[in-house]
Design a protein around this motif. Structure first.
Motif, mmCIF file in Angstrom:
data_model
loop_
_atom_site.group_PDB
_atom_site.id
_atom_site.type_symbol
_atom_site.label_atom_id
_atom_site.label_comp_id
_atom_site.label_asym_id
_atom_site.label_seq_id
_atom_site.Cartn_x
_atom_site.Cartn_y
_atom_site.Cartn_z
ATOM 1 N N UNK A 199 0.836 -1.201 0.000
ATOM 2 C CA UNK A 199 0.000 0.000 0.000
ATOM 3 C C UNK A 199 0.867 1.246 0.000
ATOM 4 N N UNK A 200 1.907 1.247 0.844
ATOM 5 C CA UNK A 200 2.743 2.429 0.968
ATOM 6 C C UNK A 200 3.559 2.687 -0.272
ATOM 7 N N UNK A 201 4.080 1.616 -0.851
ATOM 8 C CA UNK A 201 4.972 1.805 -1.988
ATOM 9 C C UNK A 201 4.200 2.073 -3.271
ATOM 10 N N UNK A 202 3.101 1.343 -3.447
ATOM 11 C CA UNK A 202 2.370 1.432 -4.706
ATOM 12 C C UNK A 202 1.655 2.760 -4.850
ATOM 13 N N UNK A 203 1.446 3.483 -3.746
ATOM 14 C CA UNK A 203 0.748 4.751 -3.854
ATOM 15 C C UNK A 203 1.623 5.796 -4.534
ATOM 16 N N UNK A 204 2.934 5.570 -4.534
ATOM 17 C CA UNK A 204 3.831 6.486 -5.219
ATOM 18 C C UNK A 204 3.816 7.888 -4.660
ATOM 19 N N UNK A 205 3.804 7.992 -3.348
ATOM 20 C CA UNK A 205 3.778 9.318 -2.751
ATOM 21 C C UNK A 205 4.473 9.260 -1.397
ATOM 22 N N UNK A 206 4.752 10.416 -0.820
ATOM 23 C CA UNK A 206 5.651 10.449 0.336
ATOM 24 C C UNK A 206 5.004 9.951 1.627
ATOM 25 N N UNK A 207 3.830 10.475 1.947
ATOM 26 C CA UNK A 207 3.225 10.123 3.234
ATOM 27 C C UNK A 207 2.969 8.615 3.369
ATOM 28 N N UNK A 208 2.382 7.989 2.344
ATOM 29 C CA UNK A 208 2.178 6.533 2.452
ATOM 30 C C UNK A 208 3.492 5.790 2.681
ATOM 31 N N UNK A 264 -3.111 7.023 2.908
ATOM 32 C CA UNK A 264 -3.365 8.398 2.478
ATOM 33 C C UNK A 264 -3.952 8.464 1.075
ATOM 34 N N UNK A 265 -3.414 7.678 0.150
ATOM 35 C CA UNK A 265 -3.811 7.810 -1.258
ATOM 36 C C UNK A 265 -5.003 6.941 -1.614
ATOM 37 N N UNK A 266 -5.728 6.465 -0.627
ATOM 38 C CA UNK A 266 -6.878 5.622 -0.927
ATOM 39 C C UNK A 266 -8.161 6.381 -0.644
ATOM 40 N N UNK A 267 -9.190 6.036 -1.386
ATOM 41 C CA UNK A 267 -10.474 6.689 -1.154
ATOM 42 C C UNK A 267 -11.575 5.665 -1.343
ATOM 43 N N UNK A 268 -12.774 6.068 -1.005
ATOM 44 C CA UNK A 268 -13.925 5.213 -1.250
ATOM 45 C C UNK A 268 -13.840 3.882 -0.550
ATOM 46 N N UNK A 269 -14.223 2.844 -1.257
ATOM 47 C CA UNK A 269 -14.349 1.570 -0.574
ATOM 48 C C UNK A 269 -13.004 0.929 -0.266
ATOM 49 N N UNK A 270 -11.965 1.278 -1.024
ATOM 50 C CA UNK A 270 -10.641 0.736 -0.688
ATOM 51 C C UNK A 270 -10.211 1.229 0.693
ATOM 52 N N UNK A 271 -10.504 2.508 0.949
ATOM 53 C CA UNK A 271 -10.188 3.058 2.266
ATOM 54 C C UNK A 271 -10.989 2.319 3.342
ATOM 55 N N UNK A 272 -12.255 2.048 3.025
ATOM 56 C CA UNK A 272 -13.091 1.309 3.979
ATOM 57 C C UNK A 272 -12.515 -0.080 4.222
ATOM 58 N N UNK A 273 -11.935 -0.674 3.170
ATOM 59 C CA UNK A 273 -11.331 -2.002 3.337
ATOM 60 C C UNK A 273 -10.177 -1.945 4.324
ATOM 61 N N UNK A 274 -9.367 -0.881 4.244
ATOM 62 C CA UNK A 274 -8.280 -0.745 5.211
ATOM 63 C C UNK A 274 -8.826 -0.707 6.627
ATOM 64 N N UNK A 275 -9.900 0.076 6.789
ATOM 65 C CA UNK A 275 -10.484 0.172 8.120
ATOM 66 C C UNK A 275 -11.012 -1.175 8.583
#
Lengths: 400, 163
Positions: free
Chosen positions: A160-169, A259-270
């Motif tokens: 998740x952290x690497x594939x988002x391609x951004x700093x915070x993740x 950080x870079x997830x939204x919608x249902x993917x974010x819900x999946x993390x939760x």
């Protein structure tokens, strides 16, 4: 266990009812043996999932309500009476949100990560004995299975952290992995003490051996109280909950690897996070708090799974309480605490558990084992407080 | 047998991918996949304990360590690729061939697999491991301790100005 002489409707067997019904119906329809058993397993798995999905929805509300109470607020109270429809509203909101994938993301891994975070949590829930008759998958190597599956989480967090391609993740994933690796060690070592004393890796068997009143629970032994405490702290760290919630500390790195997830993917993390919380708290209850065993003998009328879920609810509530009370640790404090305090203490519980195992339960072994864990405990605490704690801060202008 | 036929090509594919991938992170993740599939292979063959240990140790620890070291040492250049050097084939083969030879020799000595896998209870396995093979376990323990101390020595920051 023969299935014929068990009353179908007894409260003890209530969670098994869907599985039994499906198996009976299929068998009466003349379905082949493998179809019956596979359908039975699937229904059993669905029962566990249904229970914990409901618990997840309720907990998300209860957590917000409890935190609100602790902070002298009211909390969600708009959707339904007492905010009871809030989880439904949250679910609808999550499902209807746009699914955003960053342009620099690695698409496939970005998609896989939330799935692979939920999967181990669900698998781990399958081996926990919830009641005397209710263990979805009574594996002989249940404990090993639990940890083997749980170790997958770290890779998913990295993905998740690497594939988002951004700093915070990325920062969140690094924090999460280092924290999980550090706290998994004392977690497994303390669980090993239980394995040594019980002589088995099978979770139903471990619970079986703690029967006969709360003084038989592993937490009520001199090594068990130390191991149990350490295990408890590690469960909080493994579940990434406050005060160990730096991987997703909102005030520092937005939401960490999510950080870079939204919608249902974010819900999946939760969902993965909460299901993992249930699983690891359930393991704590199973290993140290006697699982589904009643606290006092003579309470046979109450179905055993009620005891399990009662204990689970208490443990989860203590997590909420801690979250409302403690501030977040800093990463160096967190790592220092793990490597210099938790791991030596966890290692010390092993010889204590071994001596307890060979001397048996009794006043003599209490006298031998208790000092063995208590003296180093106090020593480590003193050393940790004195020598390794950060130097006292001086404030140039505020002190006076 | 069917599971072996399905799984082993997958393991091979994942392992080949781990070697051929240009980006280190992809290679590491494919390696993790190959190791995980290997664990599934063990489980399919009825070796529950070794399968779960394979999963916990290799996927849970080794792969995570590789990935973590990639995270720490990664250069700022994100598209960094592993250069392929034909010359590296020689030391690579020199390392691989003896291992392969030992494997083949061992495999030829093992009696042909019967359909019925020998059931070995976990307790029995532990007893064998810590009595008959105790020297090997101790040797590995000493080796790992030495490695740990060495790693700690390397990792220790040397600050000349600090007392």
């Amino acid at each position: 266990m023969s299935k014929d002489n068990i009353p179908l409707w007894s409260p003890e067997h209530l969670p098994l009812l869907p599985q039994r019904l499906v198996e009976m119906i299929l068998a009466n329809l003349g379905a082949p043996e493998w179809l019956v058993s596979i359908s039975g397993f699937m229904v059993a798995a669905s029962t566990v999932l249904a229970v914990f999905m409901t618990a997840f929805a309720l907990l998300s509300l209860i957590e917000r309500k409890t935190l609100a109470r602790a902070q002298n607020r009211i909390g969600p109270n708009r959707a339904g009476w007492f905010g009871i429809l809030q989880p439904v509203a949250d679910g609808i909101k999550m499902l209807t949100k746009e699914d955003i994938v960053p342009a620099r993301a690695v698409k496939l891994l970005h998609l896989l990560a939330p799935i692979l975070i939920v999967l181990p949590a669900i698998l781990a829930l399958g081996v926990i004995p919830y009641g005397r008759e209710w263990t979805p998958v009574p594996l002989e190597l249940g404990l090993l299975f639990f940890f083997a599956v749980g170790s997958m989480t770290e890779l998913s967090v990295f993905m998740a952290g690497w594939a988002s391609g951004s700093k915070f993740p990325m920062l969140g994933a690094m924090r999460a992995i280092s924290q999980m690796v550090s706290y998994e060690l004392p977690l497994i070592i303390t669980a090993l003490g239980v394995v040594m004393v019980s002589g088995t890796l099978s979770l139903p068997e471990i619970v079986q051996q703690q029967g006969g009143g709360f003084w038989h629970w592993n937490v009520c032994t001199p090594w068990g109280i130390v191991a149990g405490l350490l295990f408890y702290v590690c469960t909080i760290a493994e579940a990434n909950r406050c005060p160990f919630d730096l991987p997703e500390g909102e005030s520092e790195i937005v939401a960490g690897h999510m950080t870079e997830y939204s919608g249902f993917k974010y819900a999946l993390f939760f969902m993965g996070e909460y299901l993992g919380l249930f699983a690891i708290a359930g393991l704590f209850v199973t290993l140290f708090l006697g699982g589904w065993q009643a606290p006092l003998p003579g309470l046979g009328l109450v179905p055993t799974w009620l005891w399990f879920f009662g204990k689970l609810a208490l443990v989860i509530f203590s997590y909420l309480w801690i979250r409302a009370t403690f501030p977040r640790l800093r990463i160096d404090q967190l790592m220092r605490f793990a490597w210099l305090c938790m791991i030596p203490m966890a290692l010390l519980t092993l010889p204590a558990a071994a001596i307890w195992h060979y001397m048996g339960r009794g006043p003599l072994s209490w006298m031998v084992v208790l000092p063995l864990v208590l003296v180093p405990w106090v020593l480590v605490a003193v050393i940790f407080n004195k020598r390794l704690a950060p130097a006292t801060r001086t404030y140039r202008f505020a002190d006076g | 047998m069917a599971s072996l036929l399905i799984l082993s090509p997958l393991v091979l594919l994942a392992a080949l991918g781990a070697v051929w991938m240009a980006r280190p992170v992809h290679a590491a993740l494919l390696l993790a996949l190959a190791l995980a599939l290997n664990a599934v292979l063990y489980l399919a063959m009825g070796a529950d304990f070794i399968g779960l240990v394979q999963f916990a140790v290799y996927v849970g620890a080794v792969a995570v360590l590789i990935v973590f070291s990639l995270l720490i040492t990664r250069q700022s250049d994100e598209t960094e690729e592993i250069a392929r050097r034909p010359k590296a084939l020689v030391p690579g083969l020199l390392c691989t061939l003896p291992v392969l030879a030992v494997l083949l020799i061992t495999a030829s000595k093992v009696p042909a697999a019967s359909d019925e896998a020998p059931a070995l209870p976990l307790k029995k396995l532990g007893e064998i491991l810590f009595t008959t093979h105790a020297p090997a376990v101790l040797a590995v323990a000493v080796l790992l301790t030495a490695v740990l101390i060495g790693a700690a020595l390397f990792a220790r920051e040397t600050k000349p100005n600090d007392p």
